[in-house]
Structure formats: structure tokens, C-alpha cells
Motif scaffolding. Structure first.
Motif, PDB file in Angstrom:
ATOM      1  N   SER A   1       0.860  -1.168   0.000  1.00 60.81           N
ATOM      2  CA  SER A   1       0.000   0.000   0.000  1.00 60.81           C
ATOM      3  C   SER A   1       0.901   1.224   0.000  1.00 60.81           C
ATOM      4  N   LEU A   2       0.345   2.384  -0.328  1.00 58.52           N
ATOM      5  CA  LEU A   2       1.067   3.650  -0.269  1.00 58.52           C
ATOM      6  C   LEU A   2       0.319   4.564   0.689  1.00 58.52           C
ATOM      7  N   GLU A   3       1.047   5.152   1.630  1.00 60.47           N
ATOM      8  CA  GLU A   3       0.408   5.968   2.658  1.00 60.47           C
ATOM      9  C   GLU A   3       1.246   7.225   2.885  1.00 60.47           C
ATOM     10  N   TRP A   4       0.597   8.391   2.759  1.00 60.51           N
ATOM     11  CA  TRP A   4       1.287   9.674   2.941  1.00 60.51           C
ATOM     12  C   TRP A   4       1.362  10.030   4.419  1.00 60.51           C
ATOM     13  N   SER A   5       2.448  10.669   4.808  1.00 62.49           N
ATOM     14  CA  SER A   5       2.493  11.296   6.129  1.00 62.49           C
ATOM     15  C   SER A   5       1.648  12.565   6.082  1.00 62.49           C
ATOM     16  N   ALA A   6       1.246  13.063   7.246  1.00 65.75           N
ATOM     17  CA  ALA A   6       0.330  14.203   7.300  1.00 65.75           C
ATOM     18  C   ALA A   6       0.903  15.450   6.650  1.00 65.75           C
ATOM     19  N   ASP A   7       2.218  15.594   6.646  1.00 68.15           N
ATOM     20  CA  ASP A   7       2.826  16.774   6.035  1.00 68.15           C
ATOM     21  C   ASP A   7       3.119  16.593   4.552  1.00 68.15           C
ATOM     22  N   GLY A   8       2.789  15.426   4.009  1.00 67.95           N
ATOM     23  CA  GLY A   8       3.003  15.185   2.586  1.00 67.95           C
ATOM     24  C   GLY A   8       4.449  15.032   2.191  1.00 67.95           C
ATOM     25  N   ALA A   9       5.338  14.858   3.162  1.00 66.75           N
ATOM     26  CA  ALA A   9       6.766  14.781   2.856  1.00 66.75           C
ATOM     27  C   ALA A   9       7.234  13.363   2.591  1.00 66.75           C
ATOM     28  N   ARG A  10       6.541  12.365   3.166  1.00 66.75           N
ATOM     29  CA  ARG A  10       7.025  11.000   3.062  1.00 66.75           C
ATOM     30  C   ARG A  10       5.903  10.040   2.669  1.00 66.75           C
ATOM     31  N   LEU A  11       6.308   8.952   2.028  1.00 65.45           N
ATOM     32  CA  LEU A  11       5.391   7.891   1.627  1.00 65.45           C
ATOM     33  C   LEU A  11       5.811   6.596   2.290  1.00 65.45           C
ATOM     34  N   LEU A  12       4.843   5.923   2.923  1.00 62.72           N
ATOM     35  CA  LEU A  12       5.100   4.602   3.493  1.00 62.72           C
ATOM     36  C   LEU A  12       4.851   3.558   2.415  1.00 62.72           C
ATOM     37  N   MET A  13       5.757   2.607   2.301  1.00 65.02           N
ATOM     38  CA  MET A  13       5.619   1.536   1.312  1.00 65.02           C
ATOM     39  C   MET A  13       6.373   0.307   1.803  1.00 65.02           C
ATOM     40  N   ALA A  14       6.176  -0.798   1.109  1.00 65.87           N
ATOM     41  CA  ALA A  14       6.904  -2.026   1.419  1.00 65.87           C
ATOM     42  C   ALA A  14       7.781  -2.397   0.235  1.00 65.87           C
ATOM     43  N   VAL A  15       9.028  -2.753   0.511  1.00 62.20           N
ATOM     44  CA  VAL A  15       9.970  -3.129  -0.539  1.00 62.20           C
ATOM     45  C   VAL A  15      10.590  -4.478  -0.203  1.00 62.20           C
ATOM     46  N   ARG A  16      11.301  -5.037  -1.182  1.00 69.62           N
ATOM     47  CA  ARG A  16      11.986  -6.313  -0.992  1.00 69.62           C
ATOM     48  C   ARG A  16      13.388  -6.218  -1.601  1.00 69.62           C
ATOM     49  N   PRO A  17      14.277  -7.109  -1.179  1.00 71.04           N
ATOM     50  CA  PRO A  17      15.537  -7.243  -1.906  1.00 71.04           C
ATOM     51  C   PRO A  17      15.257  -7.762  -3.314  1.00 71.04           C
ATOM     52  N   ARG A  18      15.936  -7.253  -4.313  1.00 65.46           N
ATOM     53  CA  ARG A  18      15.704  -7.705  -5.686  1.00 65.46           C
ATOM     54  C   ARG A  18      15.976  -9.194  -5.835  1.00 65.46           C
ATOM     55  N   GLU A  19      16.911  -9.715  -5.057  1.00 69.17           N
ATOM     56  CA  GLU A  19      17.220 -11.140  -5.153  1.00 69.17           C
ATOM     57  C   GLU A  19      16.057 -12.016  -4.735  1.00 69.17           C
ATOM     58  N   TRP A  20      15.083 -11.435  -3.989  1.00 71.09           N
ATOM     59  CA  TRP A  20      13.891 -12.191  -3.568  1.00 71.09           C
ATOM     60  C   TRP A  20      13.137 -12.719  -4.784  1.00 71.09           C
ATOM     61  N   LEU A  21      13.090 -11.938  -5.864  1.00 66.78           N
ATOM     62  CA  LEU A  21      12.352 -12.350  -7.056  1.00 66.78           C
ATOM     63  C   LEU A  21      12.890 -13.662  -7.607  1.00 66.78           C
ATOM     64  N   GLY A  22      14.213 -13.732  -7.799  1.00 70.89           N
ATOM     65  CA  GLY A  22      14.795 -14.952  -8.347  1.00 70.89           C
ATOM     66  C   GLY A  22      14.692 -16.119  -7.386  1.00 70.89           C
ATOM     67  N   ARG A  23      14.925 -15.863  -6.113  1.00 69.84           N
ATOM     68  CA  ARG A  23      14.870 -16.933  -5.114  1.00 69.84           C
ATOM     69  C   ARG A  23      13.458 -17.511  -5.000  1.00 69.84           C
ATOM     70  N   THR A  24      12.466 -16.650  -5.009  1.00 71.78           N
ATOM     71  CA  THR A  24      11.079 -17.107  -4.861  1.00 71.78           C
ATOM     72  C   THR A  24      10.599 -17.828  -6.110  1.00 71.78           C
ATOM     73  N   ALA A  25      10.912 -17.283  -7.287  1.00 71.35           N
ATOM     74  CA  ALA A  25      10.529 -17.958  -8.533  1.00 71.35           C
ATOM     75  C   ALA A  25      11.174 -19.335  -8.620  1.00 71.35           C
ATOM     76  N   ALA A  26      12.412 -19.448  -8.159  1.00 67.72           N
ATOM     77  CA  ALA A  26      13.096 -20.744  -8.185  1.00 67.72           C
ATOM     78  C   ALA A  26      12.444 -21.732  -7.234  1.00 67.72           C
ATOM     79  N   ALA A  27      11.993 -21.264  -6.063  1.00 72.38           N
ATOM     80  CA  ALA A  27      11.314 -22.157  -5.113  1.00 72.38           C
ATOM     81  C   ALA A  27      10.003 -22.673  -5.702  1.00 72.38           C
ATOM     82  N   PHE A  28       9.280 -21.798  -6.395  1.00 75.60           N
ATOM     83  CA  PHE A  28       8.041 -22.222  -7.053  1.00 75.60           C
ATOM     84  C   PHE A  28       8.336 -23.220  -8.170  1.00 75.60           C
ATOM     85  N   ASP A  29       9.296 -22.874  -9.016  1.00 75.34           N
ATOM     86  CA  ASP A  29       9.625 -23.749 -10.141  1.00 75.34           C
ATOM     87  C   ASP A  29      10.069 -25.130  -9.677  1.00 75.34           C
TER      88      ASP A  29
END
Length: 799
Positions: free
Chosen positions: A182-210
Motif C-alpha cells: 500500500s502507499l500511505e502519505w504522512s500528514a505533512d506530505g513529505a514522506r510515503l510509506l511503502m513495502a519493498v523487498r531485496p531484488r534477489e527475492w524475485l529470483g529466489r522465490t521464482a526458483a522455489a516455485f519452479d
């Protein structure tokens, strides 16, 4: 008691006459009146594509091109609304083989439009359709944050309202945005809250599924704490909560190295709350949903525990994110993020345990014990909504809705829920009570908006309670399917949807007192150019004498006094007359379609469809609408399972279609590994309603396996599956197909090799083929020269 209601119904001059009509007449009355209004509105709408044309019957091209407009983000001042407009074509191209792959993002593009809520003027935000989500206005309404799909990931971006420019936010090279963030603004509009991942997570997770899909060698062992697919399904919990400094373009990671179920931020941007998954092994009882609630100061330091265990606890946060309310063990608490502050109990008492409690209970006579139990029951509250600063709390109990002053603990009831009198016997014919819920709270805390929904007629509304006067006013109430209520942050603008039966809801706005109502979306112009079915709510009694609801869609070219081939679309309960493209394709081709409700009993669910669907068929036959020799039945998923069970118990239906429905409860038990333990918990205590494990009640699993009674099926059956369905594997239908082939019964199995659960969405051609096969099957056996002729009897089973 609830304050007297002052009715304001200037929007419907025919209200008094409407109220005199029966429940079965009223919905069709509204349909016809509002249908005329829709056509008049469409005539005034500048859409030359439908102008001067006679209404068309609904076709498969229409199924693919019918627009649906949905609200996405309302600016804080209520002036600007972002909507998305999409069709079925915009969701084609799904790769069902990647079902269960946490890295996969299925296609779902749309036109993204900015609407001026004062004038209704629309303009596109982007030149081309885009796949966007998590749209959020800045506190000043000048910027719109959103996530846009680019290739196989989402990227964060900001659209500037004044200039129309787009700025894509740069993340560190080794980080990617969590696709479910989700994206959430701080009350002063200066910052955005978000969730991120390490880029390596994509390859590691796809490999676990495969690995689990392709191997080449897969080893599963009871010595590992989690099921292998549970491990894959838990990988999306690996994410980092971060704050993005919009001006500096810098990402500050606040919470990392944990399995996060949810997260949020205080309005001042100083605290981040998060729930951490605490499951230690796959659980067949709780589903492994154990979690703990923390708060993390953005400035640094160790996170503090707010709730040791969230399971079974409902938490409501104040608008500023600094206070929260929750209920546990019959007690209602208010707590804050202030360090060292203890939760305060607002209602309820701590449960009494131990020998002293037992002795006290034994000392009471029956009257005193009953009085004590009643007193404790009335003290059990659930939190509903906190105001902006947490000084006021709306909570509910069996008596109704209350407002608590969280400082003093004083409470005031402002809405009553009538309770049964002691000793009063339940009346099986008593109408079900309407549903009331809190829709919004004005920012000055004066007004509480309550949505109303009848459960015996298509009757919805919005009421406003004035805390100063104690008066509750009806703002609007009619049969248009009102819903989706949202009040702008400044309290000036009400956003809602309103749609007539069998029509998509149109987006509307109004002033806070429900004056100056304005329709914004233009779906109505498109639908006014088509002859769609009228819909009606019918009521009938099942075999046990219980009143049930059914949603009836008339043939598009209905003529009174004529009998029609009738198709029953089964699942569980139906009430709302929502728009359904497949139903409209059938009604355009001369079918009546009924969605019948049924009563399902744990341990014996199979009887519910026999008692309810056949009774609904009798009701339509008695009306003179349904042709008793031309009845069909179909359903998807649980409805497909119901269809197969139903035709093992009755010969009433001349054709049946099971779409992605199971047929063997024994082989289905523990199957579909990509869903974890779902197929174990569903029969034991979920939707399948067996109520026990396979080894505790094996006979019930056999009794609800249609394939075990395939020799009783005489109804021609079409089975439709997707080879890539990880919900109900296609091999379920395979069992029924080969059983009926062995028995020499009419059966056909259509397996979409790239399809998933339900209607295939891999290609447009598959969607067309899917609908043509449904229509063709019913045409063959209900209209054509098929050899099958259903037996009719007034009895429930009709055997």
C-alpha cells in the motif's frame, strides 16, 4: 431506544405508492422506472456510438466490451476522483500455470481517469490504459501516488495534478517494490510509506516455485515444520517497511528482517506499526495465523510489543494512528502508542477462573446466575470505529451501537438493535432483520453515517445521526443497490454507487447532507443501448417450509404468459441482483435464469440443494414462467460441486453443467497442495460442511462424493475445467467423465489446457468458446432435439 427517524424522500415522489406494493412487485417496479431514467440519461450523454440505435441484445462481443467504472481515490477535499474503467478484454492473458507463484502479476489494465466531482468532466491521467494500484492522494490533494506495472514488477510514481507530469520514484538498485504494497502519505506530505523487498527475492522465490512444479526431484518430509507449499506461500511475508522522502528521493528502511502480515503509520510519520507472523509450523487447526503486533519508532530503537497475540482480536486505529481499541475475553480496551501507558478497560470484566469463581457460581440460585450471565453479555462490546484523535469510540453490543467517551468511559447508545424477549419463540416466517453498519464519521465528530440494507427486499439507504440533537435522519432509501459509501476527509462530499438490478453501479457524489446528487460515471450510456433482462427478487419455501430468496432474471424479450426454458445457477445464498455477463448472454438467448438460495446443514449439506433448488423450480413452474420439461442447472466451483450432487438425487433437470467443481470428497481431501491446508479445513469446519475429518466420519465423505452415485445420474452433464486449476484440479472432472462413460450416460468434458479455476482467461477465443459451449449445451438439451426429456413431479426429488 433509537431516536425517531425523520424521513426525507424528496428524491422519490412515488415513495408512498412504492411502499404499498408487495416485496415481489417492488423490485420490478423500480427496475422499469429506473430503466426509463437510464435511457433518458443516456440520450443526453454525448456518446454517438449508441445514439439513434435500437437497443441490442447482449452478445459475446458485449461481454468482452461492457465497461465497468470503479472509484479508486477521492481527494481529501472531495473535489477530485480518480476512477478506473475496464472491460473483460483488459483482464485477458492470465498465465494459470503460474498460479501460486508469488512473483507473478496477472494482467489487469484499465483506463485511468480524473473526474471533477463538481462538473462530472473526465480526463485521462495517462495516454494509454495502464495497470495501476494503491492510488493515494497527498494530504493537500495536489499529488497522486500510485504503483504502476512495468514488465514483471510494480514501480512507485507520483502524478502532479497542476502540471499533469509523472515522476517515477527511484528505489535503490537492489530493491523492488512489494507488488501487494500500500502507499500511505504522512500528514505533512513529505514522506510515503511503502513495502519493498531485496531484488534477489524475485529470483529466489521464482526458483522455489519452479522447483515444486518441475523438480526434477521433489522431496517432501513430515520432519520439516511447514508443508513445502506453505513455505512458498509464506515468502511474500518477507518484506521491509520503508519511508520514502519525496523531496530528497531517499528510502529509509524502518522494519526489516521480519515476516510481516500488515503494517501502517501514524499520521505524524513518527511511528510504524506492524504485525509479525509467529507461526512455527503448518497448522491444521488454526491455519498457522498466529501474529504479534508491534510499534517501531522511526527515529530508531527496539520495537515494542502492543499485543502478544492478535489471533481472535479485532483492532481499530484512530485516524491519527496514535491510539487503538480492541476487544479480548469479553473486555473492551483503549490503548495508545505512548511508551509505558497501560491499556484502559472501557467495558466488560475479566473472566473469572479457578476454585473461587466456581464456588461463587455454585452459591447463586438459577435466577441470580441467569441475571449475572445477562449482565456480562450486555457488557461484551466490539470496537467499530475510533475518531481522528481517539477521544471517541463507536462500539457495538447485542443492544446496538454506542459512542464511548474514551477519557471518562461514559457511553451513549445511538442506534438500537431489537432483541428477542425472554421466552419468545423464534418465528420462522419473521422477516430477517436489516443490516446496519457505520459508513462514515464526520471529521468534527458530530455526524455518524449509517448504511441500511434490507434482507427481504431490494431496499438500501443511508441515515445520518446528529450527536448534538440525538436525531437520526434518513438521507436516501430506495431500490437502486446503494453502497460503497465514502466521506471525503474534510467531510464535504459523499461518494457512493447506485445501480438498478442487473446493471453495474454508477458512481455518484453528493453534499454531506445528501443534497446536490450528481452521477459521475457513464456506464449507463453503454448499457442503455442494450436490451438487458429485468431482475426480480422472489421468495419461496424450501421443502422444510423455510422462506428462501431467489434472484430471477427474465428473458430479455420476455412476454407475459409464455413459458421459458429455465436455468438455475446454484451456489449457496443469493440476494443482490448484480450484473452478470454470462447470465445476460443466456437471457438474451431466450432463457430465464434463477439464482436460488438454499439452507445448508453441517454434516448433510447435500440435502440443501435438493430441498431448495427443486422448490424454487416448483415456484417458477407455478408462476407459469418455467417450462417443467426444460429445466437446466449449473454452477462454478462450490456451485459445480452442488450441481453434481443435485443430479444424483433428482431427475428434474434436462441438462447440467459442472464448472470447476469437485466430485469426490475423498480424493479431494488434502488435494490442491498450492492452497496449503485449505482442502482439509474446508470439509472439517469450512464451506464443505462435513464437520469432521475423513477418518472420523468417512461415510459422510462418501455420501457427498457425487462420483460414488454416478449410476443414479441420468441428466446429460457437461464438465468444464482448466488444466492449470490449482483450486479444484481437472482430475476431479476426469473421475466423473470416465465413470459416466463406463455407465453409458450422456457426458462431455471440456478441459482448457491453459485455463484455471472457472472461466478461462488466457485468450479472448477461450472466453468465447466457454460461453458458446454453455449456451450450446443448454440449447441442445432444453431447446433442441436432444433425446433427454426431464421427468417432472411436484415432489422435491421428482424421481
Amino acid at each position: 431506544m433509537r431516536p425517531p427517524v425523520a424521513k426525507q424522500c424528496a428524491r422519490c415522489e412515488q415513495r408512498s405508492r412504492c411502499q404499498q406494493r408487495s416485496a415481489s412487485q417492488q423490485p420490478r417496479y423500480f427496475t422499469r422506472v429506473m430503466g426509463i431514467l437510464v435511457i433518458l440519461a443516456a440520450a443526453a450523454w454525448p456518446d454517438t456510438s449508441v445514439a439513434q440505435q435500437a437497443p441490442l441484445l447482449y452478445s459475446l462481443e458485449d461481454y468482452l466490451d461492457a465497461p465497468t467504472t470503479r472509484p479508486a481515490a477521492l481527494s481529501p477535499d472531495g473535489r477530485w476522483l480518480v476512477v478506473t474503467r475496464a472491460t473483460a478484454r483488459d483482464r485477458v492473458g492470465v498465465d494459470n500455470a503460474r498460479s501460486g507463484d508469488p512473483t507473478y502479476i496477472s494482467p489487469s489494465t484499465a483506463r485511468v481517469l480524473l473526474v471533477d466531482t463538481r462538473t462530472g468532466e473526465e480526463r485521462p491521467l495517462f495516454q494509454d490504459p495502464a495497470q495501476v494500484r494503491a492510488l493515494a492522494w497527498s494530504p493537500d490533494g495536489g499529488r497522486l501516488a500510485y504503483m504502476e506495472r512495468q514488465d514483471d514488477v510494480y514501480v512507485p510514481a507520483i502524478w502532479e495534478r497542476a502540471s499533469g507530469r509523472v515522476r517515477r520514484l527511484s528505489l535503490p538498485a537492489d530493491r523492488v517494490l512489494d507488488s501487494s504494497s500500500s502507499l500511505e502519505w504522512s500528514a505533512d506530505g513529505a514522506r510515503l510509506l511503502m513495502a519493498v523487498r531485496p531484488r534477489e527475492w524475485l529470483g529466489r522465490t521464482a526458483a522455489a516455485f519452479d522447483h515444486l512444479v518441475r523438480g526434477p526431484v521433489v522431496v517432501l518430509s513430515s520432519e520439516t515444520p511447514f508443508l513445502a507449499w506453505d513455505n512458498v506461500r509464506r515468502l511474500p511475508l518477507e518484506r521491509t517497511v520503508a519511508l520514502y522522502d519525496v523531496a530528497e528521493g531517499r528510502l529509509l528502511e524502518v522494519v526489516s528482517g521480519r515476516l510481516l502480515r500488515s503494517y501502517g503509520m501514524s499520521a505524524d510519520g513518527e511511528h510504524v506499526r506492524f504485525s509479525e507472523d509467529r507461526a512455527e509450523a503448518t497448522s491444521y487447526v488454526s491455519g498457522g495465523s498466529s501474529s504479534r503486533l508491534y510499534v517501531q519508532p522511526v527515529a530508531g530503537g527496539e520495537p515494542r510489543v502492543l499485543l502478544e497475540e492478535e489471533r481472535g482480536v479485532t483492532v481499530r486505529w484512530s485516524g491519527d494512528g496514535l491510539r487503538y481499541a480492541y476487544s479480548r475475553d469479553g473486555q473492551l480496551f483503549l490503548a495508545s502508542l505512548e511508551e509505558g501507558a497501560e491499556p484502559r478497560r472501557l467495558a466488560g470484566e475479566a473472566p473469572r477462573r479457578g476454585a473461587a469463581a466456581d464456588s461463587a457460581a455454585e452459591a447463586m440460585d438459577s435466577t441470580a446466575r441467569a441475571a449475572e450471565q445477562e449482565r456480562r453479555r450486555l457488557e461484551r462490546f466490539s470496537p467499530v470505529r475510533l475518531n481522528r484523535d481517539g477521544s471517541l469510540l463507536i462500539a457495538s453490543n447485542s443492544q446496538g451501537l454506542w459512542v464511548f467517551d474514551t477519557a471518562s468511559g461514559e457511553r451513549t447508545r445511538f442506534h438500537d438493535e431489537p432483541e428477542e424477549e425472554e421466552g419468545e419463540e423464534e418465528d420462522p416466517d419473521a422477516p430477517p432483520r436489516p443490516r446496519w453498519s457505520v459508513a462514515a464519521w464526520s471529521p468534527d465528530d458530530r455526524y455518524i453515517y449509517l448504511s441500511y440494507a434490507s434482507r427481504e427486499a431490494w431496499d438500501n439507504g443511508l441515515y445520518r445521526h446528529d450527536r448534538q440533537s440525538g436525531r437520526t435522519d434518513e438521507l436516501v432509501r430506495d431500490g437502486r443497490g446503494l453502497g460503497g459509501w465514502q466521506l471525503s476527509e474534510d467531510g464535504s462530499t459523499l461518494l457512493f454507487t447506485a445501480g438498478m438490478p442487473n446493471r453495474p453501479g454508477e458512481i455518484h457524489v453528493a453534499e454531506a447532507d445528501f443534497s446536490a446528487v450528481r452521477a459521475l460515471s457513464s456506464n449507463g450510456a453503454w448499457f442503455a443501448g442494450h436490451r438487458l433482462a429485468d431482475a426480480e427478487l422472489i421468495r419461496y419455501r424450501d421443502v422444510d417450509g423455510r422462506l428462501q430468496n431467489g434472484v430471477l432474471y427474465y428473458p430479455a424479450e420476455y412476454q407475459n404468459g409464455q413459458r421459458y426454458p429455465t436455468v438455475f445457477l446454484v451456489y449457496e445464498d443469493y440476494f443482490n441482483p448484480s450484473f452478470n455477463g454470462t447470465i445476460n448472454y443466456l437471457t438474451a438467448n431466450g432463457y430465464a435464469v434463477l439464482q436460488p438460495s438454499v439452507a445448508l446443514e453441517e454434516g448433510y449439506p447435500g440435502e440443501g440443494w435438493l430441498k431448495g433448488v427443486t422448490a424454487a423450480a416448483n415456484a417458477l413452474i407455478e408462476r407459469g414462467l418455467a417450462d417443467p420439461q426444460k429445466l437446466g442447472v449449473y454452477g462454478t466451483s462450490y456451485g459445480g460441486y452442488a450441481t453434481n450432487l443435485l443430479i444424483t438425487q433428482t431427475k428434474r433437470f434436462a441438462a447440467a453443467i459442472n464448472i470447476s467443481g469437485k466430485v469426490n470428497m475423498v480424493s479431494f481431501y488434502t488435494d490442491s497442495p498450492r492452497l496449503g491446508v485449505r482442502n482439509v479445513t474446508a470439509p472439517e469446519r469450512g464451506q464443505d460442511r462435513i464437520g469432521a475429518s475423513l477418518w472420523e466420519q468417512p461415510h459422510k465423505y462418501l455420501a457427498h462424493s457425487a462420483v460414488m452415485f454416478a449410476d443414479r445420474i441420468e441428466t446429460p452433464l457437461l464438465l468444464m475445467t482448466g488444466e492449470q486449476d490449482s483450486n479444484v484440479p481437472a482430475r476431479q472432472a476426469m473421475e466423473m467423465y470416465y465413470a459416466l462413460r463406463r455407465l453409458g450416460r450422456p457426458v462431455e468434458w471440456v478441459n482448457y489446457m491453459n485455463g484455471g479455476h472457472g472461466m478461462p482467461r488466457s485468450t479472448v477465443e477461450e472466453i468465447v468458446d466457454y460461453h458458446e459451449r454453455i449456451l450450446g449445451w443448454f440449447d441442445r438439451w432444453l431447446k433442441g432435439n436432444g433425446e433427454r426429456v426431464a421427468e417432472h413431479s411436484g415432489t422435491a426429488g421428482g424421481r
